[in-house]
Design a protein around this motif. Sequence first.
Motif, PDB file in Angstrom:
ATOM      1  N   SER A  76       0.844  -1.173  -0.010  1.00 19.98           N
ATOM      2  CA  SER A  76      -0.080   0.012  -0.086  1.00 19.98           C
ATOM      3  C   SER A  76       0.684   1.334   0.085  1.00 19.98           C
ATOM      4  CB  SER A  76      -0.949   0.128   1.145  1.00 19.98           C
ATOM      5  OG  SER A  76      -1.795  -1.064   1.235  1.00 19.98           O
ATOM      6  N   ILE A  77       1.974   1.099   0.595  1.00 17.53           N
ATOM      7  CA  ILE A  77       2.856   2.338   0.769  1.00 17.53           C
ATOM      8  C   ILE A  77       3.374   2.698  -0.552  1.00 17.53           C
ATOM      9  CG2 ILE A  77       4.825   3.045   1.803  1.00 17.53           C
ATOM     10  CD1 ILE A  77       4.149   1.977   4.435  1.00 17.53           C
ATOM     11  N   ILE A  78       3.804   1.464  -0.921  1.00 18.09           N
ATOM     12  CA  ILE A  78       4.717   1.584  -2.534  1.00 18.09           C
ATOM     13  C   ILE A  78       3.625   2.077  -3.410  1.00 18.09           C
ATOM     14  CG2 ILE A  78       5.696   0.439  -4.305  1.00 18.09           C
ATOM     15  CD1 ILE A  78       6.791  -1.432  -2.197  1.00 18.09           C
ATOM     16  N   ILE A  79       2.338   1.776  -3.279  1.00 19.83           N
ATOM     17  CA  ILE A  79       1.590   2.235  -4.464  1.00 19.83           C
ATOM     18  C   ILE A  79       1.141   3.793  -4.140  1.00 19.83           C
ATOM     19  CG2 ILE A  79      -1.074   1.954  -5.052  1.00 19.83           C
ATOM     20  CD1 ILE A  79      -0.747  -1.037  -4.594  1.00 19.83           C
ATOM     21  N   TYR A  80       0.824   4.015  -2.913  1.00 20.26           N
ATOM     22  CA  TYR A  80       0.613   5.421  -2.604  1.00 20.26           C
ATOM     23  C   TYR A  80       1.739   6.296  -3.046  1.00 20.26           C
ATOM     24  CZ  TYR A  80       0.239   9.715   0.108  1.00 20.26           C
ATOM     25  OH  TYR A  80      -0.194  10.959   0.598  1.00 20.26           O
ATOM     26  N   GLN A  81       3.165   5.946  -2.674  1.00 21.00           N
ATOM     27  CA  GLN A  81       4.218   6.592  -3.314  1.00 21.00           C
ATOM     28  C   GLN A  81       4.473   6.791  -4.689  1.00 21.00           C
ATOM     29  OE1 GLN A  81       6.125   8.685  -1.411  1.00 21.00           O
ATOM     30  NE2 GLN A  81       5.094   8.064   0.493  1.00 21.00           N
ATOM     31  N   ASN A  82       3.955   5.661  -5.406  1.00 20.65           N
ATOM     32  CA  ASN A  82       4.042   5.861  -6.623  1.00 20.65           C
ATOM     33  C   ASN A  82       3.018   6.841  -7.271  1.00 20.65           C
ATOM     34  OD1 ASN A  82       4.950   5.009  -9.345  1.00 20.65           O
ATOM     35  ND2 ASN A  82       3.416   3.512  -9.651  1.00 20.65           N
ATOM     36  N   SER A  83       1.665   6.620  -6.842  1.00 22.05           N
ATOM     37  CA  SER A  83       0.672   7.658  -7.432  1.00 22.05           C
ATOM     38  C   SER A  83       1.109   9.147  -6.951  1.00 22.05           C
ATOM     39  CB  SER A  83      -0.443   7.418  -6.738  1.00 22.05           C
ATOM     40  OG  SER A  83      -0.802   7.686  -5.376  1.00 22.05           O
ATOM     41  N   VAL A  84       1.944   9.254  -5.898  1.00 25.81           N
ATOM     42  CA  VAL A  84       2.212  10.762  -5.595  1.00 25.81           C
ATOM     43  C   VAL A  84       3.345  11.104  -6.536  1.00 25.81           C
ATOM     44  CG1 VAL A  84       3.713  12.141  -3.712  1.00 25.81           C
ATOM     45  CG2 VAL A  84       1.751  10.655  -3.063  1.00 25.81           C
ATOM     46  N   PHE A  85       4.221  10.314  -6.883  1.00 29.02           N
ATOM     47  CA  PHE A  85       5.284  10.697  -7.483  1.00 29.02           C
ATOM     48  C   PHE A  85       4.757  11.006  -8.939  1.00 29.02           C
ATOM     49  CE2 PHE A  85       8.182   9.089 -11.023  1.00 29.02           C
ATOM     50  CZ  PHE A  85       9.188  10.019 -10.807  1.00 29.02           C
ATOM     51  N   THR A  86       3.886  10.131  -9.525  1.00 28.99           N
ATOM     52  CA  THR A  86       3.116  10.327 -10.707  1.00 28.99           C
ATOM     53  C   THR A  86       2.424  11.820 -10.929  1.00 28.99           C
ATOM     54  OG1 THR A  86       2.772   7.997 -11.150  1.00 28.99           O
ATOM     55  CG2 THR A  86       1.512   9.394 -12.626  1.00 28.99           C
ATOM     56  N   GLU A  87       1.743  11.997  -9.831  1.00 25.00           N
ATOM     57  CA  GLU A  87       1.112  13.358  -9.768  1.00 25.00           C
ATOM     58  C   GLU A  87       1.990  14.647  -9.607  1.00 25.00           C
ATOM     59  OE1 GLU A  87      -2.169  14.133 -10.278  1.00 25.00           O
ATOM     60  OE2 GLU A  87      -2.378  11.947 -10.602  1.00 25.00           O
ATOM     61  N   GLU A  88       3.181  14.337  -8.992  1.00 27.71           N
ATOM     62  CA  GLU A  88       4.074  15.427  -8.959  1.00 27.71           C
ATOM     63  C   GLU A  88       4.859  15.480 -10.515  1.00 27.71           C
ATOM     64  OE1 GLU A  88       8.508  15.935  -6.806  1.00 27.71           O
ATOM     65  OE2 GLU A  88       6.884  14.939  -5.475  1.00 27.71           O
ATOM     66  N   LYS A  89       5.010  14.485 -10.956  1.00 34.03           N
ATOM     67  CA  LYS A  89       5.396  14.418 -12.192  1.00 34.03           C
ATOM     68  C   LYS A  89       4.911  15.215 -13.482  1.00 34.03           C
ATOM     69  CE  LYS A  89       7.820  11.509 -15.762  1.00 34.03           C
ATOM     70  NZ  LYS A  89       8.063  10.042 -15.990  1.00 34.03           N
ATOM     71  N   LYS A  90       3.546  15.080 -13.312  1.00 35.08           N
ATOM     72  CA  LYS A  90       2.504  15.582 -14.382  1.00 35.08           C
ATOM     73  C   LYS A  90       2.338  17.084 -14.074  1.00 35.08           C
ATOM     74  CE  LYS A  90      -0.908  11.768 -14.790  1.00 35.08           C
ATOM     75  NZ  LYS A  90      -2.087  11.256 -14.647  1.00 35.08           N
ATOM     76  N   SER A  91       2.665  17.411 -12.560  1.00 32.55           N
ATOM     77  CA  SER A  91       2.590  18.904 -12.294  1.00 32.55           C
ATOM     78  C   SER A  91       3.736  19.596 -12.677  1.00 32.55           C
ATOM     79  CB  SER A  91       2.469  18.954 -10.662  1.00 32.55           C
ATOM     80  OG  SER A  91       2.490  20.328 -10.375  1.00 32.55           O
ATOM     81  N   ILE A  92       4.928  18.988 -12.472  1.00 33.64           N
ATOM     82  CA  ILE A  92       6.096  19.594 -12.941  1.00 33.64           C
ATOM     83  C   ILE A  92       6.183  19.693 -14.478  1.00 33.64           C
ATOM     84  CG2 ILE A  92       8.673  19.027 -13.293  1.00 33.64           C
ATOM     85  CD1 ILE A  92       8.556  17.875 -10.381  1.00 33.64           C
TER      86      ILE A  92
END
Length: 183
Positions: free
Chosen positions: A22-38
């Motif tokens: 769950s932690i890995i999936i959450y971190q991956n989704s946060v990273f993906t959203e951050e990447k899209k924002s950048i």
Amino acid sequence: MKALSIRTYVISILLVIVILTSIIIYQNSVFTEEKKSILNSFKQIASYNLLNLNSGMSLTLYLLENNGTVDSIRLSVYTIIDNSHTLSSIYLKLYEYTDDTKFWKLHVVFDNIFIFTADVVTDMPADMIIKLRNNTETLNEIYSLLDNMMIKYNNELYLASTEEIEHMLSLTERLVEYYKSLR
């Protein structure tokens, strides 16, 4: 009792695995959203500089056609220099961030424009005008293609086809070849 402790042990391990997953999936989704924002931030900045570059090219071509003063032409070339340098840097960062070759090619396109115009603007006034006039056809083609692509893709050049980007790259390479031929 022993079966109960084994069952508890297995359930504990499964619970830890579920929590870690769950932690890995959450971190991956946060990273993906951050990447899209950048990426969106970079694209917005590129849009602004693209509009300025295009208007600088349009003004430079107009001034050349209508015998504008050397100072006004030099000033419009500085607009091209500033914005092509910024666009080159933005697309290089986007390439480093995504490994998408379209971003690399767009970086090279704007770097070529920067190289040519940075060289031209440092020349003596008469030489600057001659170099620009010798390349008016190529500059006009680049301006027209860039203008059409901006309209077609709403300032998002990375949406352009590989062929369109390759065509613009070949046009800007003409400018660099001209620059190198004078060295």
